[in-house]
Every structure is written in structure tokens, then in C-alpha cells.
Design a protein around this motif. Structure first.
Motif, PDB file in Angstrom:
ATOM      1  N   PHE A   3     -59.707  12.633  33.647  1.00  0.00           N
ATOM      2  CA  PHE A   3     -60.274  11.293  33.749  1.00  0.00           C
ATOM      3  C   PHE A   3     -59.482  10.321  32.881  1.00  0.00           C
ATOM      4  O   PHE A   3     -58.893  10.711  31.878  1.00  0.00           O
ATOM      5  N   PRO A   4     -59.491   9.026  33.247  1.00  0.00           N
ATOM      6  CA  PRO A   4     -58.763   8.021  32.474  1.00  0.00           C
ATOM      7  C   PRO A   4     -59.532   7.593  31.228  1.00  0.00           C
ATOM      8  O   PRO A   4     -60.089   6.503  31.175  1.00  0.00           O
ATOM      9  N   LEU A   5     -59.573   8.455  30.228  1.00  0.00           N
ATOM     10  CA  LEU A   5     -60.271   8.132  28.987  1.00  0.00           C
ATOM     11  C   LEU A   5     -59.250   7.765  27.923  1.00  0.00           C
ATOM     12  O   LEU A   5     -58.365   8.558  27.610  1.00  0.00           O
ATOM     13  N   LEU A   6     -59.367   6.570  27.399  1.00  0.00           N
ATOM     14  CA  LEU A   6     -58.463   6.144  26.338  1.00  0.00           C
ATOM     15  C   LEU A   6     -58.858   6.763  25.008  1.00  0.00           C
ATOM     16  O   LEU A   6     -58.028   6.977  24.146  1.00  0.00           O
ATOM     17  N   GLY A   7     -60.153   7.016  24.834  1.00  0.00           N
ATOM     18  CA  GLY A   7     -60.629   7.635  23.601  1.00  0.00           C
ATOM     19  C   GLY A   7     -60.848   6.670  22.458  1.00  0.00           C
ATOM     20  O   GLY A   7     -61.303   7.064  21.400  1.00  0.00           O
ATOM     21  N   THR A   8     -60.519   5.403  22.661  1.00  0.00           N
ATOM     22  CA  THR A   8     -60.633   4.420  21.582  1.00  0.00           C
ATOM     23  C   THR A   8     -61.550   3.253  21.940  1.00  0.00           C
ATOM     24  O   THR A   8     -61.784   2.393  21.105  1.00  0.00           O
ATOM     25  N   GLU A   9     -62.030   3.229  23.155  1.00  0.00           N
ATOM     26  CA  GLU A   9     -62.752   2.055  23.642  1.00  0.00           C
ATOM     27  C   GLU A   9     -64.255   2.299  23.689  1.00  0.00           C
ATOM     28  O   GLU A   9     -64.713   3.431  23.785  1.00  0.00           O
ATOM     29  N   PRO A  10     -65.042   1.205  23.654  1.00  0.00           N
ATOM     30  CA  PRO A  10     -66.492   1.327  23.800  1.00  0.00           C
ATOM     31  C   PRO A  10     -66.836   1.942  25.164  1.00  0.00           C
ATOM     32  O   PRO A  10     -66.062   1.862  26.118  1.00  0.00           O
ATOM     33  N   ALA A  29     -66.425   9.031  42.324  1.00  0.00           N
ATOM     34  CA  ALA A  29     -66.686   9.020  43.766  1.00  0.00           C
ATOM     35  C   ALA A  29     -67.774   9.992  44.206  1.00  0.00           C
ATOM     36  O   ALA A  29     -68.401   9.772  45.240  1.00  0.00           O
ATOM     37  N   THR A  30     -68.000  11.043  43.454  1.00  0.00           N
ATOM     38  CA  THR A  30     -69.006  12.041  43.836  1.00  0.00           C
ATOM     39  C   THR A  30     -69.932  12.307  42.655  1.00  0.00           C
ATOM     40  O   THR A  30     -69.570  12.041  41.500  1.00  0.00           O
ATOM     41  N   PRO A  31     -71.118  12.852  42.919  1.00  0.00           N
ATOM     42  CA  PRO A  31     -72.013  13.206  41.806  1.00  0.00           C
ATOM     43  C   PRO A  31     -71.366  14.181  40.818  1.00  0.00           C
ATOM     44  O   PRO A  31     -71.601  14.084  39.612  1.00  0.00           O
ATOM     45  N   GLU A  32     -70.530  15.082  41.311  1.00  0.00           N
ATOM     46  CA  GLU A  32     -69.844  16.029  40.425  1.00  0.00           C
ATOM     47  C   GLU A  32     -68.884  15.297  39.489  1.00  0.00           C
ATOM     48  O   GLU A  32     -68.774  15.635  38.311  1.00  0.00           O
ATOM     49  N   LEU A  33     -68.185  14.293  40.018  1.00  0.00           N
ATOM     50  CA  LEU A  33     -67.279  13.510  39.177  1.00  0.00           C
ATOM     51  C   LEU A  33     -68.055  12.689  38.153  1.00  0.00           C
ATOM     52  O   LEU A  33     -67.601  12.526  37.013  1.00  0.00           O
ATOM     53  N   VAL A  34     -69.215  12.166  38.535  1.00  0.00           N
ATOM     54  CA  VAL A  34     -70.053  11.421  37.590  1.00  0.00           C
ATOM     55  C   VAL A  34     -70.431  12.341  36.425  1.00  0.00           C
ATOM     56  O   VAL A  34     -70.264  11.977  35.251  1.00  0.00           O
ATOM     57  N   ARG A  35     -70.926  13.525  36.750  1.00  0.00           N
ATOM     58  CA  ARG A  35     -71.297  14.481  35.687  1.00  0.00           C
ATOM     59  C   ARG A  35     -70.086  14.850  34.840  1.00  0.00           C
ATOM     60  O   ARG A  35     -70.159  14.895  33.614  1.00  0.00           O
ATOM     61  N   GLY A  36     -68.948  15.111  35.500  1.00  0.00           N
ATOM     62  CA  GLY A  36     -67.732  15.482  34.781  1.00  0.00           C
ATOM     63  C   GLY A  36     -67.229  14.392  33.861  1.00  0.00           C
ATOM     64  O   GLY A  36     -66.775  14.650  32.746  1.00  0.00           O
ATOM     65  N   TRP A  37     -67.317  13.133  34.325  1.00  0.00           N
ATOM     66  CA  TRP A  37     -66.831  12.036  33.498  1.00  0.00           C
ATOM     67  C   TRP A  37     -67.686  11.879  32.240  1.00  0.00           C
ATOM     68  O   TRP A  37     -67.153  11.705  31.141  1.00  0.00           O
ATOM     69  N   PHE A  38     -69.005  11.923  32.388  1.00  0.00           N
ATOM     70  CA  PHE A  38     -69.857  11.790  31.206  1.00  0.00           C
ATOM     71  C   PHE A  38     -69.657  12.952  30.247  1.00  0.00           C
ATOM     72  O   PHE A  38     -69.701  12.770  29.031  1.00  0.00           O
ATOM     73  N   GLN A  39     -69.392  14.153  30.771  1.00  0.00           N
ATOM     74  CA  GLN A  39     -69.078  15.306  29.916  1.00  0.00           C
ATOM     75  C   GLN A  39     -67.769  15.050  29.165  1.00  0.00           C
ATOM     76  O   GLN A  39     -67.689  15.249  27.953  1.00  0.00           O
ATOM     77  N   ALA A  40     -66.739  14.592  29.890  1.00  0.00           N
ATOM     78  CA  ALA A  40     -65.438  14.317  29.268  1.00  0.00           C
ATOM     79  C   ALA A  40     -65.551  13.199  28.241  1.00  0.00           C
ATOM     80  O   ALA A  40     -64.943  13.260  27.166  1.00  0.00           O
ATOM     81  N   TYR A  41     -66.337  12.150  28.548  1.00  0.00           N
ATOM     82  CA  TYR A  41     -66.529  11.062  27.592  1.00  0.00           C
ATOM     83  C   TYR A  41     -67.201  11.593  26.324  1.00  0.00           C
ATOM     84  O   TYR A  41     -66.776  11.283  25.218  1.00  0.00           O
TER      85      TYR A  41
END
Length: 181
Positions: A3-10, A29-41
Motif C-alpha cells: 500500500f502507498p503508506l508514507l508513514g509520516t502523514e496523518p 477497491a475491495t473489502p479485503e483491500l480495505v481491511r489490509g490497508w487499515f492493518q498496514a496503516y
């Protein structure tokens, strides 16, 4: 998926960046990606992971589109139009909370926040509220000037032009190439 996480932003800025290049790439785009992004964040920011049920993925994507349009307009120095403003305001208004005073006998008074919202509604209201504070605050939202990059970021100083050091390096390489070829 990466995922495109900068790691420094709000959170609101990182969230807006999941709709990359004005929607050309959708990292939610998908519910799986939504879950994955919040996990990665959560992992990148050492924060608690927000669990978003599959049924709420559409609500998340809808708000993300409005937050992206709002913050991109701030970065580009233009008005976003009434729809993103209304949607973000409406979502932030769902965060019913109040301050509660407790004062034990013989102790000191203390205040705590009491919220009646929970789950995805609370998460989206917090995201909307943060986007409002960023749009109206003193922090300047910028758009990366790196070659091929359109990520948003908060300018930590007036001369910041890139979202990440890797974009800055690509920018230097592109300038060098133009000078030497």
C-alpha cells in the motif's frame, strides 16, 4: 499487496492517498483491500488496527473519495465544490461525543470523553474530522512534485516539495538527466 503508506502523514492524508492519481488506482477497491490497508496503516504507525466489516467497505470508499477531493483541492489551491464539503461535514457530525466530569469524594475532578458512536461510524467520523482540521488549519497540504507521483502530504516546512525521500531522489535524477542529455 503493498500500500502507498508514507508513514509520516496523518491518517486522513494517508487515507486520501489510497485513491491514487485521482482514482486511476484504487487501493481500497475491495473489502479485503480495505481491511489490509487499515492493518498496514496500524503496523506502520504503531497504532491500533481498525477492523472494518465487509458491509462497511463501501462507506469507507465513499468517504475516502470525498476526503481525497477535499485535501487535493487544498493542495491545488482551488475550491473542492459543495459535495465533498457537505459529505465530510455530515460524516464528522456522526461522531457524537461529550465531555464527562468525574469527581470522587476527596479527590480531584477529571474530565473524560464519552462517545456514543463506535465501530466504522466512529472511525469515519474521526477521519472526516481530521480532514476538516487539516483543510481549515495552518498545516499546508502539498502535492508531491516527484516524477509520476501525485501523493498528498503535509508540508512540515515551507520548502518541502516531495512526499518521500524516494520521490526527492527521483526528482534529482530527472534534473541530472535533463542537464546531461
Amino acid at each position: 499487496m503493498e500500500f502507498p503508506l508514507l508513514g509520516t502523514e496523518p491518517l486522513a492524508v494517508e487515507f486520501a492517498n489510497t485513491w491514487y492519481d485521482d482514482g486511476a488506482v484504487d487501493y481500497l477497491a475491495t473489502p479485503e483491500l480495505v481491511r489490509g490497508w487499515f492493518q498496514a496503516y496500524g503496523d506502520a504507525h504503531d497504532a491500533g488496527v481498525h477492523r472494518v466489516p465487509t458491509r462497511d467497505a463501501g462507506r469507507v470508499r465513499e468517504l475516502r473519495g470525498h476526503v481525497h477531493r477535499l485535501l487535493a483541492a487544498v493542495a491545488d489551491g482551488r475550491h473542492p465544490g459543495p459535495d465533498p464539503i457537505a459529505a465530510v461535514n455530515d460524516c464528522a457530525a456522526l461522531a457524537y461525543s461529550s465531555v464527562r466530569l468525574t469527581w470522587p469524594s476527596g479527590g480531584r475532578p477529571s474530565a473524560s470523553t464519552d462517545s456514543a458512536t463506535s465501530g466504522t461510524t466512529r472511525l469515519l467520523a474521526a477521519l472526516a474530522s481530521e480532514a476538516i482540521e487539516l483543510a481549515a488549519g495552518d498545516d499546508r497540504i502539498g502535492r508531491c512534485e516527484g516524477p509520476g507521483c501525485r501523493m498528498l502530504f503535509v508540508r512540515t516546512h515551507g520548502r518541502r516539495r516531495f512526499c518521500h525521500a524516494s520521490c526527492s531522489q527521483r526528482g534529482r535524477q530527472a534534473r541530472y538527466y535533463r542537464k546531461t542529455h
